[in-house]
Scaffold this motif. Structure first.
Motif: not given
Length: 322
Positions: A224-226, A234-239, A272-276
């Motif tokens: 999830w993005a802050p 906003l949600l980043a989804v890796g697939s 892996k995905v990750e927001w700052n």
């Protein structure tokens, strides 16, 4: 096209393939688990090269599930959770000893008949709780019986997180201070993400929405993005080899609407995905030993602004970083 930058650092000498790695939130402890069933914890508290702090014998992976690591927030001490390829997951904590800190296994949670696919601690504002995703589509929440410490953990909640598929990964929303319980996103092995919120008043889970992220390839990771005043989540989804960015609007107390606002090509399987911390940059690590940095424009388009390349001398497939 972003220029690839080579990462130069002193490698950690580890025997066997690394199946998972995780830093704690302060960035001074790194846990790595290998195919021989050992967890090695490294420290760099003095700003020097990583030094081995302890080796933990977790258990030989069985191949039924995933070997995943997760750190609790440092305010609870050094508490590490691990699944080691089967139906059980363990919790270890560091305690003071006569000759320095000692690590002990605080709990072995083996109440499920399905294999563990992911582990994740609940945001710290809601206490020391551990969530785990299982191959039967459920998510289970555990917490220690004692108000302080990590001893004698018990199952406190079970959720049918996804339908007709394995629950492959979990992602907790970063809630604002003194806000409601965070949203929990659950990814499925056949694609699709379900979003839930815990309702303490009725001691049950409220289903917010389900959307078709990941098509049929399955969801490998999410973050999830802050919010920071943003009108939508906003949600980043890796697939597979892509990352989808989904916008969720509406209230979690009723229903939410999901819309995919971007689909980013990672060029290789996404690990892996990750927001700052500001939600202004999205990092994506891939099987090609690359970390891609995407940043959104004012128009909502995402551009690849940096690419970090790992050691090309390492043979592909020799290690996996979750």
């Amino acid at each position: 096209m972003a220029e690839a930058l080579n990462i130069t650092s002193k490698p950690i000498e580890v025997e066997g393939s690394i199946l998972s790695a995780s830093y704690n939130q302060h960035g001074n402890l790194l846990a790595c688990c290998t195919a021989d069933g050992l967890i090695r914890v490294y420290t760099n508290e003095k700003g020097e090269d990583l030094a081995l702090r302890v080796t933990i014998k977790a258990g030989v992976p069985t191949g039924e599930g995933e070997f995943r690591l997760a750190w609790a927030h440092p305010e609870f001490g050094n508490v590490l959770a691990a699944s080691f390829g089967g139906q059980a997951l363990g919790v270890w904590e560091e305690l003071p000893g006569q000759d320095g800190p000692e690590w002990r296994r605080a709990a072995l949670l083996s109440d499920s008949r399905a294999a563990v696919r992911d582990v994740s601690f609940v945001p710290k504002d809601f206490g020391l709780q551990l969530a785990a995703a299982f191959a039967d589509g459920t998510a289970r929440i555990y917490e220690p019986l004692a108000p302080f410490g990590a001893e004698e953990w018990a199952l406190v909640s079970t959720l049918r997180a996804v339908s007709d598929a394995a629950c492959t990964c979990l992602a907790w929303q970063r809630p604002p201070a003194n806000g409601p319980l965070p949203l929990l996103a659950a990814g499925g092995s056949k694609g699709g993400v379900a979003v839930w919120r815990r309702v303490e008043a009725v001691m049950d889970w409220h289903h917010c929405t389900t959307f078709a992220a990941g098509a049929t390839a399955g969801v490998s990771c999410m973050h999830w993005a802050p919010a920071l005043g943003r009108p939508q989540e906003l949600l980043a989804v890796g697939s597979a080899s892509a990352v989808e960015v989904w916008s969720l609007t509406g209230t979690a107390d009723s229903s939410m609407q999901a819309e995919m606002v971007a689909r980013l090509d990672a060029g290789a399987s996404v690990w892996k995905v990750e927001w700052n911390m500001l939600g202004t940059a999205l990092a994506v690590s891939t099987e090609a030993r690359e970390v891609l940095i995407f940043t959104p424009t004012l128009l909502g388009e995402f551009n690849l602004t940096a690419k970090f390349a790992g050691d090309a001398a390492m043979a592909p497939g020799a290690a996996m970083d979750h």
